[in-house]
Design an enzyme around this catalytic site. Structure first.
Site, PDB file in Angstrom:
ATOM      1  CG  ASN A  43      -1.973   1.015   1.234  1.00  0.00           C
ATOM      2  OD1 ASN A  43      -2.853   0.981   0.396  1.00  0.00           O
ATOM      3  ND2 ASN A  43      -1.905   1.950   2.167  1.00  0.00           N
ATOM      4  CG  HIS A  65      -8.807   2.739  -6.646  1.00  0.00           C
ATOM      5  ND1 HIS A  65     -10.092   2.370  -6.341  1.00  0.00           N
ATOM      6  CD2 HIS A  65      -8.109   2.664  -5.477  1.00  0.00           C
ATOM      7  CE1 HIS A  65     -10.179   2.090  -5.047  1.00  0.00           C
ATOM      8  NE2 HIS A  65      -8.986   2.254  -4.499  1.00  0.00           N
ATOM      9  CG  ASP A 108     -13.001  -1.355  -2.566  1.00  0.00           C
ATOM     10  OD1 ASP A 108     -13.772  -1.186  -1.604  1.00  0.00           O
ATOM     11  OD2 ASP A 108     -12.435  -0.423  -3.168  1.00  0.00           O
ATOM     12  CG  HIS A 156     -17.553   2.870  -8.366  1.00  0.00           C
ATOM     13  ND1 HIS A 156     -18.451   3.790  -8.855  1.00  0.00           N
ATOM     14  CD2 HIS A 156     -17.853   2.709  -7.051  1.00  0.00           C
ATOM     15  CE1 HIS A 156     -19.242   4.200  -7.870  1.00  0.00           C
ATOM     16  NE2 HIS A 156     -18.908   3.557  -6.773  1.00  0.00           N
ATOM     17  CD  GLU A 212     -17.748  -0.869  -1.207  1.00  0.00           C
ATOM     18  OE1 GLU A 212     -17.950   0.000  -0.341  1.00  0.00           O
ATOM     19  OE2 GLU A 212     -16.727  -0.910  -1.922  1.00  0.00           O
ATOM     20  CG  ASP A 224     -16.324   1.516   3.362  1.00  0.00           C
ATOM     21  OD1 ASP A 224     -15.287   2.141   3.650  1.00  0.00           O
ATOM     22  OD2 ASP A 224     -16.379   0.663   2.459  1.00  0.00           O
TER      23      ASP A 224
END
Length: 395
Positions: free
Chosen positions: A12, A75, A160, A164, A188, A260
């Site tokens: 990360n 992403h 995740d 999107h 999700e 979240d």
């Protein structure tokens, strides 16, 4: 406890990116991956070695616990600061957002209309460099990264931001993972209810992609009813709509909170209400599910209620379940024992294989399997209304 779900374990971003007021911030949570083929040092060690992660997986498996990892292929890192979206392949630089001559990223700006099918897939999520999953290099990289996690013993993936990602590409991701090794995938897709403008797209996705999804509509209803005293009809309306729209038993995974959103005890501090909310999930179990995620502190823990029933309310390690889970066990028994229920076992309720021809109440193979079993006292004509029966019939 039969499974744990952990944050993304890949390497990360380690950069301090000040917020709008100049305060230091860091993506400690793991959702800004920079190298999907190296383990994060907090899940491994300073040299990004896999030994510690492998020990975690081994210890979990020795105790009958499966490991589900969060996987975020939408992403890389922030596109306007830090490393500007740069990503690496096991230490080798591949590309970044600001000098993207190869087209590894989408460059459409942040999402403005959250109900627009094109924008939610191809625009940017909160300035996070949006990967172009259909680019051959990115496609191969992400699929190889998932296989690497499988090689390290991972049993499943919570994907995740599936809303999107490129929806069509995810079909191929699921195929790649399932073809390589046995796994379970769920993702999700945030939505507040069954009236969400993209709700129809969500159940088409779940029915056809091979990827289940977290049940946000039921999550909202449960929190409203048990946390804010809304009418129980809200839960009933969600279950009725989802029973008609989702095809497979495993399409939806229930939960009452996660990292979240505000934790349920903050919405309502009553422990009784928390236990009621957990037990309320049995409504979903009655219709379609065997998988429940219960939030404990900052981790999600899976309870296999069918296994708990078979083991007399004790988990695989011999520890008594909490009060709420014992309550769930008693409610689940109603599904097996009540004569008015359409289905009394997973075998009776499970969907038939894709393409099976429906004849009468079951497809030919399903009806034959039921006929071979000894008739039980409760195996009599169901008493529920025909419209509800048709909605729940997955043959």
């Amino acid at each position: 406890v039969t499974a744990i779900w952990i944050s993304p374990p890949v390497d990360n971003l380690n950069a301090n990116i000040p917020d709008g007021q100049g305060n230091p911030t860091a993506s400690y949570h793991g959702y800004q991956g920079r190298d999907f083929k190296r383990v994060e040092e907090h899940s491994g060690d300073a040299s990004n070695a896999w030994a510690a992660f492998d020990n975690l997986v081994t210890a979990a498996h020795q105790n009958g616990i499966k490991v589900i990892v969060d996987f975020a292929p939408n992403h890389t890192t922030q596109d306007n600061a830090g490393e500007f979206g740069a990503f690496y392949d096991n230490g080798t630089f591949v590309g970044n957002y600001t000098n993207d001559t190869n087209g590894y990223f989408h460059h459409n700006g942040n999402i403005q209309n959250w109900d627009d099918r094109y924008q939610v897939q191809y625009y940017t999520l909160f300035n996070l460099a949006d990967l172009n999953q259909t680019h051959p290099t990115v496609d191969a990289y992400l699929k190889a990264s998932a296989k690497l996690l499988q090689d390290h013993g991972v049993d499943g993936f919570r994907i995740d931001a599936i809303k999107h990602l490129n929806w069509g590409w995810q079909y191929s991701l699921a195929n790649s993972i399932y073809t390589y090794k046995d796994s379970f995938l769920f993702g999700e897709w945030y939505q507040t209810g069954t009236t969400d403008p993209l709700y129809r797209d969500s159940y088409k996705y779940a029915n056809k992609s091979g990827i289940s999804m977290l049940d946000f509509p039921l999550n909202t209803a449960i929190r409203n009813v048990f946390g804010s005293n809304a009418n129980f009809s809200e839960i009933d309306n969600v279950l009725s709509a989802e029973a008609a729209n989702f095809t497979w038993d495993e399409d939806l995974v229930t939960f009452i909170d996660n990292h979240d959103m505000t934790r349920f005890p903050t919405v309502n501090s009553s422990q009784t209400r928390l236990h009621q909310a957990l037990a309320g999930k049995v409504h979903a179990l009655e219709d379609r599910l065997r998988v429940v995620f219960v939030s404990l502190a900052h981790r999600e823990v899976q309870f296999d209620l069918a296994q708990s029933r078979e083991n007399g309310g004790v988990d695989a390690r011999g520890s008594p379940f909490p009060l709420a889970i014992q309550g769930l066990q008693r409610f689940v028994g109603l599904r097996f024992d009540h004569s008015g229920n359409l289905y009394h076992s997973t075998d009776e309720r499970r969907p038939c294989r894709p393409g099976a021809q429906r004849t009468g109440d079951q497809c030919p193979q399903h009806r034959l399997e039921l006929a071979r079993r000894p008739r039980q006292e409760h195996d009599r004509a169901p008493v529920r209304p025909q419209p509800l029966r048709a909605a729940r019939d997955a043959c």
